[in-house]
Design a protein around this motif. Structure first.
Motif, PDB file in Angstrom:
ATOM      1  N   GLY A 184      -8.438 -11.550  -3.665  1.00 34.26           N
ATOM      2  CA  GLY A 184      -8.461 -10.725  -5.270  1.00 34.26           C
ATOM      3  C   GLY A 184      -8.579  -9.298  -4.968  1.00 34.26           C
ATOM      4  N   LEU A 185      -8.111  -8.738  -4.136  1.00 36.60           N
ATOM      5  CA  LEU A 185      -8.107  -7.200  -3.963  1.00 36.60           C
ATOM      6  C   LEU A 185      -6.986  -6.504  -4.346  1.00 36.60           C
ATOM      7  N   ARG A 186      -6.998  -6.533  -5.672  1.00 40.72           N
ATOM      8  CA  ARG A 186      -5.665  -6.339  -6.330  1.00 40.72           C
ATOM      9  C   ARG A 186      -5.142  -4.712  -6.380  1.00 40.72           C
ATOM     10  N   GLN A 187      -6.049  -3.647  -5.995  1.00 39.67           N
ATOM     11  CA  GLN A 187      -5.706  -2.547  -5.625  1.00 39.67           C
ATOM     12  C   GLN A 187      -5.125  -2.176  -4.026  1.00 39.67           C
ATOM     13  N   LYS A 188      -5.290  -3.436  -3.119  1.00 39.12           N
ATOM     14  CA  LYS A 188      -5.265  -3.077  -1.840  1.00 39.12           C
ATOM     15  C   LYS A 188      -4.055  -4.168  -1.478  1.00 39.12           C
ATOM     16  N   GLY A 189      -3.750  -3.686  -0.003  1.00 31.52           N
ATOM     17  CA  GLY A 189      -2.999  -4.879   0.808  1.00 31.52           C
ATOM     18  C   GLY A 189      -1.267  -4.866   0.664  1.00 31.52           C
ATOM     19  N   THR A 190      -0.913  -3.535  -0.228  1.00 30.76           N
ATOM     20  CA  THR A 190       0.508  -3.317  -0.090  1.00 30.76           C
ATOM     21  C   THR A 190       0.679  -1.870  -0.253  1.00 30.76           C
TER      22      THR A 190
END
Length: 459
Positions: A379-385
């Motif tokens: 659930g790291l919505r601002q991260k990962g892409t």
């Protein structure tokens, strides 16, 4: 429009999408624009990628701090986050563990982290007592924690165990049912059947068979001990309606169980770690590589690589746990040596060198393993892409750069590396956290205290 920072002429590797050529405009720590290659774009600072690949910052979902500093983790937030930054990590999730109530500890750790870390960080909270189960809702709501860890092997703690209370199946069932109530909740399990391991270890030590070898540690913790716990966790989680995440998967047998359960509709995932891809029971580093669960055989190495490629294994973590050389007891026996070692820096370089440059993995797959999938799972919505509106956590990589690993520049407080002297091809050459460069080449340039605690949505 003039941006704070521009990354120009880059090949963006976007998880679950592909490679997109263009430029990135960054303002106030977030990605404000992605433009076509030929489009003019200006910034107060311009970073020329010169056609190299830019990946979303790696997320290490498995980090331990607190082994080096008896007075607290402040100094380790500084040293170990810098160590991670050199390897392209921009966020990590710290394993929290205590026998006391969590409230005061979490407040203190957030404060220490935000004053010392160069990377953003979150928590997995380990549930070890009935008191922890009682304060579950408070932990989740007050601190934005959606992931909780369980040590499955500690059913009847023996002397020297890390637990004071057994984590039996009743405790797991109660904990899994609590995690199932959370939006985005996930139960992490350390899957090792200690009843099998303790019996084998006592028999092995009694017979005095090769007590001074790394392989002794491996032989007394067989794959079946891991696989059995995974099967039980998957079954309990499925019936509780709770997703299960297996940390530090080490064996082909364990991976086969994960794959089989998922094929039957169970919500179960797993991570592996660099050491389980590159090291085995006969590795020349010996005691340095002691870890739980143990490194195993070359056949297990290859099975895990195949799982990463096929998608049956979808996460990478480090199980970073920096221990002193003194605690590794290199002049003693394998039974005395501490388990664990620094490793946050190694995730991306190992995948680039031994994965991409050896034709085992594509770059998009690496971006999914190290950023896209962990951001979704936790659930790291601002991260990962790499997207407009997301945090500008970026890693510029050079697939042709060759470096020989040395503890002299890896920035960890532990003065050794299990990759010491290994030549790896393919390295992060710049790491950026929310638009700020925190590592360049083999140098940490970020300021302690740049990192921020990540609260996740539990509503």
């Amino acid at each position: 429009m003039t941006f704070d920072t521009v990354v120009r002429d880059c090949r963006m590797v976007i998880p679950f999408v592909g490679v997109v050529d263009g430029n990135i405009g960054i303002t106030n720590g977030t990605i404000a624009a992605i433009t076509q290659p030929a489009e003019s774009i200006t910034g107060h600072r311009v970073i020329d990628a010169d056609g190299r690949y830019v990946l979303p910052g790696a997320i290490d979902p498995h980090v331990h701090l607190g082994y080096l500093d008896p007075d607290g983790v402040g100094s380790e937030f500084r040293s170990e986050s810098g160590h991670g930054a050199l390897g392209g990590v921009t966020s990590f999730i710290k394993m929290e563990r205590t026998f006391e109530p969590y409230g005061g500890l979490l407040d203190q750790t957030i404060d220490l982290g935000e004053r010392n870390s160069v990377l953003d960080f979150g928590f997995h909270v380990t549930l070890m007592t009935d008191q922890h189960l009682a304060e579950f809702d408070k932990i989740a709501q007050a601190y934005g924690v959606t992931s909780f860890k369980f040590f499955m092997g500690i059913r009847d703690p023996e002397p020297g165990s890390i637990a004071k209370q057994g984590v039996d199946d009743g405790f797991l069932w109660a904990g899994f049912n609590k995690v199932a109530t959370l939006k985005g909740g996930v139960a992490l399990v350390h899957a090792e059947n200690q009843q099998i391991i303790w019996r084998l270890r006592k028999e092995w030590q009694s017979a005095n068979r090769g007590n001074d070898r790394l392989s002794s540690w491996t032989r007394t913790s067989p794959p079946v001990a891991e696989a059995e716990n995974i099967l039980r966790a998957g079954f309990l989680g499925h019936n509780a309606g709770c997703p299960v995440y297996v940390v530090h998967l080490s064996s082909k047998m364990g991976l086969d169980v994960v794959h089989s359960l998922r094929e039957h509709g169970y919500r179960i995932d797993a991570e592996t770690c660099p050491q389980y891809l590159t090291h085995h029971e006969e590795s020349p580093e010996g005691f340095l590589v002691k870890v739980n669960p143990p490194v195993r055989s070359p056949e297990d190495n290859e099975a895990l690589w195949a799982g990463l490629e096929s998608g049956s294994l979808r996460h990478m973590g480090s199980d970073h746990g920096a221990k002193t050389l003194h605690n590794k007891h290199l002049d003693g026996t394998i039974w005395e040596a501490a388990a664990g070692f620094p490793g946050m820096m190694h995730i991306l370089p190992v995948l680039l060198s031994e994965g991409v440059n050896r034709g085992r993995l594509g770059l998009q797959r690496v971006a999914e393993l190290t950023a896209g999938q962990p951001a979704r799972t936790f659930g790291l919505r601002q991260k990962g892409t790499i997207r407009v509106g997301g945090d500008a956590d970026l890693v510029l990589v050079d697939l042709d750069e060759e470096r020989t690993v040395s503890h002299s520049w890896h920035h960890s407080g532990a003065p050794y590396s299990i990759y010491e002297g290994h030549m790896l091809k393919g390295w992060p050459v710049m790491t950026m956290v929310r638009g700020t460069v925190v590592a360049e080449g083999d140098t940490v340039v970020g300021e302690p205290g740049h990192g921020r605690y990540i609260r996740r949505d539990v509503s």
